[in-house]
Design a protein around this motif. Structure first.
Motif, mmCIF file in Angstrom:
data_model
loop_
_atom_site.group_PDB
_atom_site.id
_atom_site.type_symbol
_atom_site.label_atom_id
_atom_site.label_comp_id
_atom_site.label_asym_id
_atom_site.label_seq_id
_atom_site.Cartn_x
_atom_site.Cartn_y
_atom_site.Cartn_z
ATOM 1 N N SER A 37 1.025 -1.186 -0.021
ATOM 2 C CA SER A 37 -0.037 -0.077 0.220
ATOM 3 C C SER A 37 0.858 1.299 -0.011
ATOM 4 O O SER A 37 1.998 1.136 -0.344
ATOM 5 C CB SER A 37 -0.909 0.003 1.289
ATOM 6 O OG SER A 37 -0.689 -0.778 2.159
ATOM 7 N N CYS A 38 0.004 2.235 0.280
ATOM 8 C CA CYS A 38 0.778 3.637 0.062
ATOM 9 C C CYS A 38 1.954 3.913 0.937
ATOM 10 O O CYS A 38 3.056 4.545 0.902
ATOM 11 C CB CYS A 38 -0.110 4.976 0.475
ATOM 12 S SG CYS A 38 -1.347 4.583 1.662
ATOM 13 N N CYS A 39 2.058 3.102 2.125
ATOM 14 C CA CYS A 39 3.487 3.156 2.727
ATOM 15 C C CYS A 39 4.694 2.834 1.974
ATOM 16 O O CYS A 39 5.683 3.126 2.239
ATOM 17 C CB CYS A 39 3.376 2.162 4.134
ATOM 18 S SG CYS A 39 2.997 2.917 5.556
ATOM 19 N N GLY A 74 2.206 -1.351 5.544
ATOM 20 C CA GLY A 74 0.824 -0.709 5.916
ATOM 21 C C GLY A 74 -0.208 -1.952 5.643
ATOM 22 O O GLY A 74 -0.019 -3.012 5.993
ATOM 23 N N THR A 75 -1.306 -1.406 5.089
ATOM 24 C CA THR A 75 -2.438 -2.514 4.922
ATOM 25 C C THR A 75 -2.146 -3.843 4.375
ATOM 26 O O THR A 75 -1.360 -4.007 3.370
ATOM 27 C CB THR A 75 -3.364 -1.865 4.121
ATOM 28 O OG1 THR A 75 -3.048 -0.430 3.946
ATOM 29 C CG2 THR A 75 -4.817 -2.274 4.221
ATOM 30 N N GLY A 101 3.766 1.334 9.197
ATOM 31 C CA GLY A 101 2.242 2.076 9.015
ATOM 32 C C GLY A 101 1.474 1.568 10.086
ATOM 33 O O GLY A 101 1.278 0.506 10.535
ATOM 34 N N ALA A 102 0.531 2.564 10.264
ATOM 35 C CA ALA A 102 -0.540 2.457 11.396
ATOM 36 C C ALA A 102 -1.560 1.346 10.723
ATOM 37 O O ALA A 102 -2.107 0.644 11.775
ATOM 38 C CB ALA A 102 -1.277 3.732 11.572
ATOM 39 N N CYS A 103 -1.594 1.139 9.481
ATOM 40 C CA CYS A 103 -2.507 0.249 9.116
ATOM 41 C C CYS A 103 -2.077 -1.255 9.325
ATOM 42 O O CYS A 103 -2.907 -2.135 9.678
ATOM 43 C CB CYS A 103 -2.503 0.406 7.607
ATOM 44 S SG CYS A 103 -3.651 1.733 6.916
ATOM 45 N N LEU A 109 -6.271 3.936 9.466
ATOM 46 C CA LEU A 109 -7.446 4.644 9.148
ATOM 47 C C LEU A 109 -8.490 3.557 8.566
ATOM 48 O O LEU A 109 -9.640 3.907 8.384
ATOM 49 C CB LEU A 109 -7.309 5.828 8.008
ATOM 50 C CG LEU A 109 -6.758 5.328 6.674
ATOM 51 C CD1 LEU A 109 -7.919 5.852 5.688
ATOM 52 C CD2 LEU A 109 -5.447 6.151 6.305
ATOM 53 N N PHE A 110 -8.157 2.428 8.320
ATOM 54 C CA PHE A 110 -9.038 1.240 7.818
ATOM 55 C C PHE A 110 -9.481 0.299 9.106
ATOM 56 O O PHE A 110 -9.934 -0.838 9.039
ATOM 57 C CB PHE A 110 -8.478 0.439 6.819
ATOM 58 C CG PHE A 110 -8.269 1.210 5.573
ATOM 59 C CD1 PHE A 110 -8.985 2.002 4.836
ATOM 60 C CD2 PHE A 110 -6.734 1.366 5.176
ATOM 61 C CE1 PHE A 110 -8.599 2.517 3.776
ATOM 62 C CE2 PHE A 110 -6.303 2.010 4.116
ATOM 63 C CZ PHE A 110 -7.309 2.940 3.478
ATOM 64 N N GLY A 131 3.136 5.526 12.405
ATOM 65 C CA GLY A 131 2.968 6.611 11.503
ATOM 66 C C GLY A 131 2.043 6.416 10.302
ATOM 67 O O GLY A 131 1.769 5.041 9.998
ATOM 68 N N CYS A 132 1.593 7.385 9.687
ATOM 69 C CA CYS A 132 0.618 7.211 8.705
ATOM 70 C C CYS A 132 0.883 8.594 7.743
ATOM 71 O O CYS A 132 0.079 9.313 7.867
ATOM 72 C CB CYS A 132 -0.644 7.128 8.900
ATOM 73 S SG CYS A 132 -1.669 7.116 7.369
ATOM 74 N N PRO A 133 1.871 8.347 6.700
ATOM 75 C CA PRO A 133 2.727 7.329 6.648
ATOM 76 C C PRO A 133 3.948 7.398 7.579
ATOM 77 O O PRO A 133 4.083 8.528 8.028
ATOM 78 C CB PRO A 133 3.236 7.429 5.289
ATOM 79 C CG PRO A 133 3.374 8.926 4.875
ATOM 80 C CD PRO A 133 2.057 9.260 5.530
HETATM 81 S S1 SF4 Z 1 -0.481 3.515 7.178
HETATM 82 FE FE1 SF4 Z 1 -1.096 5.305 5.905
HETATM 83 S S2 SF4 Z 1 0.408 5.564 4.414
HETATM 84 FE FE2 SF4 Z 1 0.645 3.712 5.302
HETATM 85 S S3 SF4 Z 1 -0.680 1.938 4.189
HETATM 86 FE FE3 SF4 Z 1 -1.983 2.847 5.851
HETATM 87 S S4 SF4 Z 1 -2.918 4.813 4.913
HETATM 88 FE FE4 SF4 Z 1 -1.126 4.364 3.614
#
Ligand code: SF4
Length: 361
Positions: A37-39, A74-75, A101-103, A109-110, A131-133
């Protein structure tokens, strides 16, 4: 409980060559490419020229059987969980996991999403980077911490790790169809569409509005902001308004939009125009709009005035079914899925998604 890393500890810390093995493992942390994912962007950042994480002997590598580190970015979705587990199982010992990543920690956030897993239930994690990210510095710190842990001879996961039972973790039975929960949508049944005149300190605009009122007395002309003029008209005068604007120097269409006002059984067709050729008009956007019957949505095309209306009209026709009379491309389908009829109408029925978990081997 089965400590899957017991052999790692023995391997790195045993025998006369233990210092060499620890030294070698410390400076050869090769992370498998597994961007989920975005991380992953932060991973790229950490390994790009700015931070150059390769200086610490860590290097992303494409073949999992020649890697000894997973950086979980991340996710991890339910669909991805098996891929993560299989990747980890394919890697030779001793191997390590950093989770960023927090995910990846508690869903981020999910957190309440139907498809999110907790990756630390799927693979044993050595270090978490929140962290996010998370920052590239955070990731590099985790790599450095892992290296120190290897050097100290504590290179084992900090959590006792059971063999992962994916079906249990994913909370589903293999082969059984499941439907994701419905999102908690709140839709106003009668949303208010408000476009109101606003008095603005804009001399050129106020003069232009007066001029347009003289030219098109059948329409309502007013400013909504500096450089923004709105004209309310109807289908009958829609084209006349367009011609009046063209004669003023407005030479192209910026956008044509349709607003579906389901509760009043009407569409509002909005066309925004501006100018590339008259200097004073360049920052000005004039939007003129007409209401049409939703049961028989027809309005004249503006392609013979502005060629740039063509693409936008075709798009609005495909999305809403509005027929722009005179546009030669009406009736053709330009959507990627041409069998889908008017997907942006508010009463368009979405297909209900469902998924099936494959049998895990
Ligand atoms: S922690 Fe933030 S940056 Fe990382 S995968 Fe989740 S939403 Fe994306």
């Amino acid at each position: 409980m089965k400590d899957v890393n017991a052999e790692n500890i023995e391997f790195l810390g045993s025998g006369a060559l233990a210092p060499v093995k620890k030294w070698g493992a410390k400076w050869s942390l090769w992370a498998v490419h597994l961007v989920t994912s975005c991380c992953g962007v932060e991973l790229a950042h950490a390994y790009a020229s700015g931070y150059d994480a390769e200086r610490w002997g860590t290097l992303n590598f494409g073949m999992m059987r020649q890697t000894n580190l997973i950086i979980v970015e991340g996710t991890i979705t339910k669909k991805m969980a098996r891929a993560l587990r299989i990747t980890w199982e394919q890697m030779p010992d001793p191997k390590f996991v950093i989770l960023i990543g927090a995910c990846g920690i508690e869903g981020g956030l999910f957190w309440n999403s139907y498809h999110i897993t907790r990756p630390w239930k799927i693979v044993p994690v050595d270090y978490f980077v929140p962290g996010c990210p998370p920052t590239p510095e955070g990731l590099i710190s985790a790599v450095r911490a892992l290296q120190k842990k290897i050097e100290r001879g504590e290179a084992r996961t900090t959590v006792d790790f059971k063999e992962a039972d994916l079906a249990k973790i994913l909370g589903t039975e293999a082969g059984k169809e499941r439907k994701p929960p419905k999102p908690p949508l709140k839709i106003a049944e009668k949303p208010e569409i408000k476009i109101e005149p606003k008095e603005v300190d804009w001399e050129f605009g106020n003069q232009l509005v007066d001029k347009l009122r003289g030219k098109i007395p059948y329409a309502e002309v007013f400013t909504t902001n500096v450089n923004r003029i709105y004209i309310k008209t109807n289908a009958k005068f829609y084209k006349k308004v367009a011609k009046a604007l063209e004669s003023e120097g407005f030479d192209h269409v910026k956008s044509i939009n349709v607003i579906d006002v389901l509760h009043e059984n009407k569409f509002i067709v909005e066309c925004s125009v501006s100018s590339y050729s008259v200097k004073e008009l360049m920052p000005v956007i004039v939007t003129f709009a007409a209401e049409i019957d939703r049961n028989n949505p027809r309005i004249p095309s503006l392609t013979d005035i502005w060629l740039s209306a063509d693409y936008q009209e075709r798009e609005m026709h495909d999305f809403f079914g509005v027929w722009f009379e005179g546009n030669p491309n009406m009736g053709q389908k330009f959507l990627i899925a041409p069998e889908v009829e008017t997907p942006l109408r508010k009463d368009f029925k979405l297909e209900e998604p469902s998924y099936v978990l494959e049998e895990s081997k």
